[in-house]
Scaffold this motif. Sequence first.
Motif, short mmCIF file in Angstrom:
data_model
loop_
_atom_site.label_atom_id
_atom_site.label_comp_id
_atom_site.label_asym_id
_atom_site.label_seq_id
_atom_site.Cartn_x
_atom_site.Cartn_y
_atom_site.Cartn_z
N GLN A 63 0.84 -1.21 0.00
CA GLN A 63 0.00 0.00 0.00
C GLN A 63 0.87 1.25 0.00
N LYS A 64 0.19 2.39 -0.26
CA LYS A 64 0.93 3.65 -0.34
C LYS A 64 1.71 3.93 0.95
N LYS A 65 1.13 3.58 2.10
CA LYS A 65 1.84 3.85 3.37
C LYS A 65 3.16 3.07 3.44
N HIS A 66 3.20 1.88 2.84
CA HIS A 66 4.45 1.12 2.83
C HIS A 66 5.47 1.79 1.90
N VAL A 67 4.95 2.30 0.77
CA VAL A 67 5.82 3.03 -0.16
C VAL A 67 6.41 4.25 0.57
N ASP A 68 5.56 4.96 1.30
CA ASP A 68 6.03 6.16 2.03
C ASP A 68 7.17 5.79 2.99
N GLN A 69 7.00 4.64 3.66
CA GLN A 69 8.02 4.21 4.63
C GLN A 69 9.35 3.93 3.92
N LEU A 70 9.27 3.27 2.77
CA LEU A 70 10.48 2.97 2.01
C LEU A 70 11.14 4.26 1.51
N ILE A 71 10.32 5.16 0.97
CA ILE A 71 10.87 6.40 0.39
C ILE A 71 11.58 7.22 1.47
N LYS A 72 10.98 7.27 2.65
CA LYS A 72 11.60 8.01 3.75
C LYS A 72 12.97 7.41 4.10
N ALA A 73 13.01 6.08 4.14
CA ALA A 73 14.27 5.40 4.49
C ALA A 73 15.32 5.61 3.38
N LEU A 74 14.88 5.55 2.12
CA LEU A 74 15.82 5.78 1.00
C LEU A 74 16.36 7.19 1.04
N ASP A 75 15.45 8.14 1.28
CA ASP A 75 15.83 9.56 1.35
C ASP A 75 16.92 9.75 2.41
N ALA A 76 16.67 9.17 3.59
CA ALA A 76 17.63 9.34 4.70
C ALA A 76 18.97 8.68 4.34
N ALA A 77 18.91 7.47 3.75
CA ALA A 77 20.16 6.76 3.44
C ALA A 77 20.98 7.54 2.41
N LEU A 78 20.30 8.10 1.39
CA LEU A 78 21.02 8.85 0.35
C LEU A 78 21.54 10.17 0.91
N HIS A 79 20.76 10.78 1.82
CA HIS A 79 21.18 12.02 2.46
C HIS A 79 22.43 11.78 3.31
N ASN A 80 22.38 10.71 4.14
CA ASN A 80 23.55 10.35 4.98
C ASN A 80 24.79 10.19 4.13
N HIS A 81 24.61 9.49 3.01
CA HIS A 81 25.76 9.23 2.15
C HIS A 81 26.32 10.54 1.60
N ALA A 82 25.39 11.43 1.16
CA ALA A 82 25.84 12.71 0.59
C ALA A 82 26.61 13.51 1.65
N GLU A 83 26.08 13.47 2.90
CA GLU A 83 26.76 14.21 3.98
C GLU A 83 28.15 13.62 4.25
N THR A 84 28.21 12.27 4.30
CA THR A 84 29.50 11.61 4.55
C THR A 84 30.49 11.97 3.45
#
Length: 425
Positions: A381-402
């Motif tokens: 469902q869309k709520k599961h997609v939202d959960q994944l997108i949030k986690a992807l966003d954070a992982a890519l952000h962390n990487h960019a910061e590192t």
Amino acid sequence: MSLASVSRMEAKLLLPTYERQPVLFVRGRGVYLWDPEGKRYLDFLSGIGVNALGHNHPVIQATIKRQASRLIHISNLFFHEYQAELARLLTEISGLDRAFFCNSGTEAWEGALKLARAFAQANNKNGSKPKWRILAMNNSFHGRTFGALATTGQPKYRAPFVPLMPGVSFVKFNDVEELQRKFDSSVCAVCIETIQGEGGICPVDPEFLKLASRLTKESGALLVLDEIQSGLGRTGRHFAYQHYGVLPDIVTVAKPLACGLPLGAILTTERVATCFHPGMHGTTFGGGPLACAVAIEFLREEKKLLKHVRAVGEYFQGALKALDKKHKSIQDVRGAGLMLAMELDSAELAKAVARQLLQQGIIINRTHETVLRFLPPFIIQKKHVDQLIKALDAALHNHAETTKSESAKEEKTSSRGRKGNHAHA
Ligand SMILES: Cc1ncc(COP(=O)(O)O)c(C=O)c1O
């Protein structure tokens, strides 16, 4: 049993063919899996496109229980109640006429190749050499048996096992001119994954597929589509070729067909089917009553979920594209329905993101080095997609910061070095 003891025993006792992720699963329900400690994982891979109805679906569970208590196996020497009905359902949704059942994707593909060669021999009327050449695609994946390997356009899978089946030439995927150039009257089949899965979720271009269809039709060759990953509802239609308005001569399916029980199928036209006779092809296990009874129920459920797959797929792809605008490391977002991919700019990053998500309890897959592949159950469902997108966003952000702080450090060190050099000069 713990993860440590299982992995220790496997390391000693199994052929070393898999690099498993460090998780032991003991239970699943819907879109979730659990490990022995009770940690829950959101499943965006569904056993590489198999568990399309999620885990432990009540209808599938009831069908398995009912059928297992009646009849599991009889061989293909006798009739049972389900093969004809399953073939009826598959031919109805595919627009093709006949089916052959086997146990896996690679086995369906082997059968499709045999069918193409047999059709060419049966239709060789003027006494010249029958058509024999097979055109397959670069970057494709059709399985691990010899015929499948011979038509898989990725050297890493083929190289350790040469020599392979002769008569196969490769065409650059989606290169219309090369297809035109390599096609001639000796070709018996053009083989295409409608959406290349393992190769990084790369859809065939409409122009390329239409040319393959036209060339094969005009010369009496066959268009053979591999929909083992893209078929049976994954893209929001029964088959991915239905997005293109093209009908193949042969199509192969497997993965979700029996919801995790081994079952594959070759579907073809009446005209092509007539070249097979009793004894030319067969299997001991394929199309048994248990797997076929389950597949009939799967197809009933699949039909109801197509609209949902299209809607959630569009929402999912839109959310991935929004991330693409935000993160420089994303190179591309592509796919159809719930067969989607995000290509990153390095294999290390793709590995790190997949690992980080797994630690957070989200299962995704990395394929073709740099590609994150998403093949969630159709019931996502869309709520599961939202959960994944949030986690992807954070992982890519962390990487960019590192990366930023690492390059700042490097810059600092090298400018100190430069200052030092000046001092010396
Ligand atoms: C497009 C395609 N063809 C064939 C196969 C081989 O299927 P199996 O692993 O069931 O033999 C796969 C498996 O990933 C696939 O994705």
